[in-house]
Design a protein around this motif. Structure first.
Motif, short mmCIF file in Angstrom:
data_model
loop_
_atom_site.label_atom_id
_atom_site.label_comp_id
_atom_site.label_asym_id
_atom_site.label_seq_id
_atom_site.Cartn_x
_atom_site.Cartn_y
_atom_site.Cartn_z
N PRO A 25 -4.37 7.27 -1.10
CA PRO A 25 -4.22 6.01 -1.07
C PRO A 25 -4.22 5.10 -2.26
CG PRO A 25 -6.26 6.11 -0.25
CD PRO A 25 -6.01 7.27 -0.62
N TYR A 26 -3.28 4.07 -2.29
CA TYR A 26 -3.56 3.12 -3.38
C TYR A 26 -2.90 1.73 -2.82
CZ TYR A 26 1.34 4.75 -4.24
OH TYR A 26 2.62 5.11 -4.07
N TYR A 27 -3.58 0.71 -3.18
CA TYR A 27 -3.20 -0.56 -2.87
C TYR A 27 -2.96 -1.78 -3.83
CZ TYR A 27 -5.70 1.83 1.11
OH TYR A 27 -5.93 2.53 2.06
N SER A 28 -2.27 -2.79 -3.34
CA SER A 28 -2.01 -3.79 -4.27
C SER A 28 -3.60 -4.62 -4.16
CB SER A 28 -0.96 -4.82 -3.78
OG SER A 28 -1.45 -5.26 -2.57
N ASP A 29 -3.91 -5.25 -5.34
CA ASP A 29 -5.06 -5.86 -5.38
C ASP A 29 -5.37 -7.19 -4.25
OD1 ASP A 29 -5.07 -6.21 -9.06
OD2 ASP A 29 -5.55 -4.59 -7.57
N SER A 30 -4.23 -7.53 -3.72
CA SER A 30 -4.31 -8.65 -2.79
C SER A 30 -4.61 -8.05 -1.39
CB SER A 30 -2.72 -9.33 -2.41
OG SER A 30 -1.98 -8.54 -2.02
N VAL A 31 -4.58 -6.82 -0.96
CA VAL A 31 -5.08 -6.31 0.20
C VAL A 31 -6.27 -5.38 -0.03
CG1 VAL A 31 -2.72 -6.67 0.99
CG2 VAL A 31 -3.54 -4.46 0.11
N LYS A 32 -6.24 -4.95 -0.99
CA LYS A 32 -7.73 -3.90 -1.31
C LYS A 32 -8.74 -4.29 -0.66
CE LYS A 32 -7.28 -2.13 -5.44
NZ LYS A 32 -7.49 -1.95 -6.83
N LEU A 40 3.00 8.30 -6.09
CA LEU A 40 2.10 7.04 -6.52
C LEU A 40 3.12 5.89 -6.97
CD1 LEU A 40 -0.72 8.53 -8.61
CD2 LEU A 40 -0.67 7.82 -6.07
N ALA A 41 4.38 5.80 -6.30
CA ALA A 41 5.34 4.81 -6.61
C ALA A 41 4.84 3.61 -6.09
CB ALA A 41 6.93 5.46 -6.32
N ARG A 42 5.20 2.34 -6.88
CA ARG A 42 4.81 0.84 -6.47
C ARG A 42 6.06 0.06 -6.70
NH1 ARG A 42 -0.79 -1.10 -6.86
NH2 ARG A 42 -2.13 0.71 -7.34
N LEU A 43 7.13 0.49 -7.14
CA LEU A 43 8.00 -0.32 -7.33
C LEU A 43 9.37 -0.15 -6.30
CD1 LEU A 43 8.63 0.06 -11.34
CD2 LEU A 43 7.25 -1.51 -9.93
N GLN A 44 9.76 -1.33 -5.76
CA GLN A 44 10.87 -1.21 -4.88
C GLN A 44 11.80 -0.26 -5.21
OE1 GLN A 44 13.72 -4.47 -2.50
NE2 GLN A 44 12.14 -5.37 -4.03
N GLY A 45 12.44 -0.42 -6.41
CA GLY A 45 13.67 0.23 -6.86
C GLY A 45 13.26 1.86 -6.84
N ALA A 91 0.88 -1.15 -0.29
CA ALA A 91 0.09 -0.09 0.09
C ALA A 91 1.02 1.38 0.03
CB ALA A 91 -0.73 0.12 1.30
N GLY A 92 0.45 2.42 -0.46
CA GLY A 92 1.03 3.41 -0.54
C GLY A 92 0.18 4.74 -0.20
#
Length: 122
Positions: free
Chosen positions: A57-64, A102-107, A48-49
Protein backbone atom coordinates in the motif's frame (compact mmCIF):
# COMPACT_ATOMS: atom_id res chain seq x y z
CA UNK A 1 -12.80 -3.98 -16.38
CA UNK A 2 -15.84 -2.33 -14.83
CA UNK A 3 -15.42 -0.78 -11.39
CA UNK A 4 -18.30 -0.06 -9.02
CA UNK A 5 -17.58 2.09 -5.98
CA UNK A 6 -19.88 2.20 -2.98
CA UNK A 7 -19.94 3.02 0.70
CA UNK A 8 -19.96 6.78 0.62
CA UNK A 9 -22.23 8.78 2.86
CA UNK A 10 -22.30 11.22 5.72
CA UNK A 11 -19.90 10.95 8.64
CA UNK A 12 -19.04 13.24 11.49
CA UNK A 13 -15.55 14.65 11.87
CA UNK A 14 -13.52 12.05 13.70
CA UNK A 15 -15.73 9.27 12.43
CA UNK A 16 -15.15 6.47 9.97
CA UNK A 17 -16.40 5.17 6.64
CA UNK A 18 -15.42 2.19 4.53
CA UNK A 19 -15.51 2.43 0.78
CA UNK A 20 -15.69 -0.61 -1.47
CA UNK A 21 -14.84 -1.04 -5.11
CA UNK A 22 -16.09 -4.17 -6.84
CA UNK A 23 -14.57 -5.11 -10.19
CA UNK A 24 -16.27 -7.13 -12.89
CA UNK A 25 -15.53 -8.26 -16.39
CA UNK A 26 -11.95 -9.22 -15.63
CA UNK A 27 -9.90 -10.11 -12.62
CA UNK A 28 -7.96 -7.20 -11.12
CA UNK A 29 -5.49 -9.48 -9.37
CA UNK A 30 -2.70 -8.20 -11.66
CA UNK A 31 -3.77 -4.58 -11.57
CA UNK A 32 -2.47 -1.80 -9.36
CA UNK A 33 -5.59 -0.37 -7.70
CA UNK A 34 -6.12 3.08 -6.24
CA UNK A 35 -8.55 5.58 -4.82
CA UNK A 36 -8.68 9.17 -5.98
CA UNK A 37 -10.93 11.97 -4.77
CA UNK A 38 -12.24 15.20 -6.13
CA UNK A 39 -13.79 18.01 -4.12
CA UNK A 40 -15.84 20.73 -5.85
CA UNK A 41 -13.63 23.18 -7.71
CA UNK A 42 -10.49 21.11 -7.25
CA UNK A 43 -8.40 18.71 -9.30
CA UNK A 44 -8.83 14.99 -8.81
CA UNK A 45 -6.12 13.86 -6.44
CA UNK A 46 -4.50 10.57 -5.53
CA UNK A 47 -5.47 9.20 -2.11
CA UNK A 48 -4.17 5.65 -1.79
CA UNK A 49 -2.95 2.81 -3.94
CA UNK A 50 -2.15 -0.86 -3.57
CA UNK A 51 0.15 -2.86 -5.75
CA UNK A 52 -0.65 -6.34 -7.01
CA UNK A 53 2.95 -7.22 -6.20
CA UNK A 54 3.21 -8.01 -2.49
CA UNK A 55 0.00 -5.99 -1.96
CA UNK A 56 2.14 -2.96 -1.09
CA UNK A 57 0.00 0.00 0.00
CA UNK A 58 1.01 3.62 -0.49
CA UNK A 59 -0.72 6.84 0.48
CA UNK A 60 -0.82 10.55 -0.01
CA UNK A 61 0.61 12.50 2.89
CA UNK A 62 -2.81 13.96 3.68
CA UNK A 63 -4.33 10.58 4.58
CA UNK A 64 -1.33 8.58 5.76
CA UNK A 65 -2.00 7.12 9.19
CA UNK A 66 -5.76 7.62 8.91
CA UNK A 67 -6.78 5.68 5.82
CA UNK A 68 -6.05 2.06 4.97
CA UNK A 69 -6.34 0.53 1.53
CA UNK A 70 -6.72 -3.20 1.13
CA UNK A 71 -7.68 -5.69 -1.54
CA UNK A 72 -9.35 -9.08 -1.69
CA UNK A 73 -8.55 -10.74 -5.00
CA UNK A 74 -10.93 -13.60 -4.24
CA UNK A 75 -13.74 -11.04 -4.23
CA UNK A 76 -12.17 -8.97 -7.00
CA UNK A 77 -12.51 -5.96 -4.73
CA UNK A 78 -10.59 -3.11 -3.16
CA UNK A 79 -11.46 -1.25 0.01
CA UNK A 80 -10.63 2.06 1.66
CA UNK A 81 -11.08 2.26 5.41
CA UNK A 82 -11.23 5.92 6.37
CA UNK A 83 -10.76 6.78 10.04
CA UNK A 84 -10.43 10.08 11.87
CA UNK A 85 -12.26 11.81 9.07
CA UNK A 86 -11.81 15.54 8.63
CA UNK A 87 -14.08 18.03 6.84
CA UNK A 88 -11.37 18.37 4.17
CA UNK A 89 -11.80 14.68 3.33
CA UNK A 90 -15.22 15.44 1.87
CA UNK A 91 -15.18 14.68 -1.84
CA UNK A 92 -16.35 12.28 -4.48
CA UNK A 93 -14.12 9.21 -4.25
CA UNK A 94 -13.21 7.17 -7.33
CA UNK A 95 -11.56 3.79 -7.63
CA UNK A 96 -9.21 3.16 -10.51
CA UNK A 97 -7.02 0.44 -11.97
CA UNK A 98 -3.82 0.31 -13.97
CA UNK A 99 -1.12 -2.12 -15.00
CA UNK A 100 1.53 0.38 -13.82
CA UNK A 101 2.89 -0.58 -10.44
CA UNK A 102 2.82 2.10 -7.71
CA UNK A 103 1.18 4.64 -10.00
CA UNK A 104 0.05 7.92 -8.45
CA UNK A 105 -0.92 10.02 -11.44
CA UNK A 106 -4.45 10.18 -12.75
CA UNK A 107 -3.21 9.81 -16.31
CA UNK A 108 -1.55 6.50 -15.49
CA UNK A 109 -4.88 4.86 -14.70
CA UNK A 110 -6.85 3.27 -17.51
CA UNK A 111 -9.96 2.01 -15.73
CA UNK A 112 -12.26 4.16 -13.61
CA UNK A 113 -15.39 3.57 -11.61
CA UNK A 114 -18.15 6.06 -10.99
CA UNK A 115 -17.68 8.07 -7.85
CA UNK A 116 -19.14 7.67 -4.41
CA UNK A 117 -19.66 10.81 -2.39
CA UNK A 118 -18.28 11.31 1.10
CA UNK A 119 -19.57 14.14 3.25
CA UNK A 120 -17.98 15.02 6.58
CA UNK A 121 -19.77 17.25 9.04
CA UNK A 122 -17.77 19.32 11.50
Amino acid sequence: VQLQASGGGLAQAGGSLRLSCAASGRTVSTYNMAWFRQAPGTEREFVAGISWVAYSPYYSDSVKGRFTISRDNAKNSVYLQMNSLKPEDAAVYYCAATRKILARLQGQYTEWGQGTEVTVSS
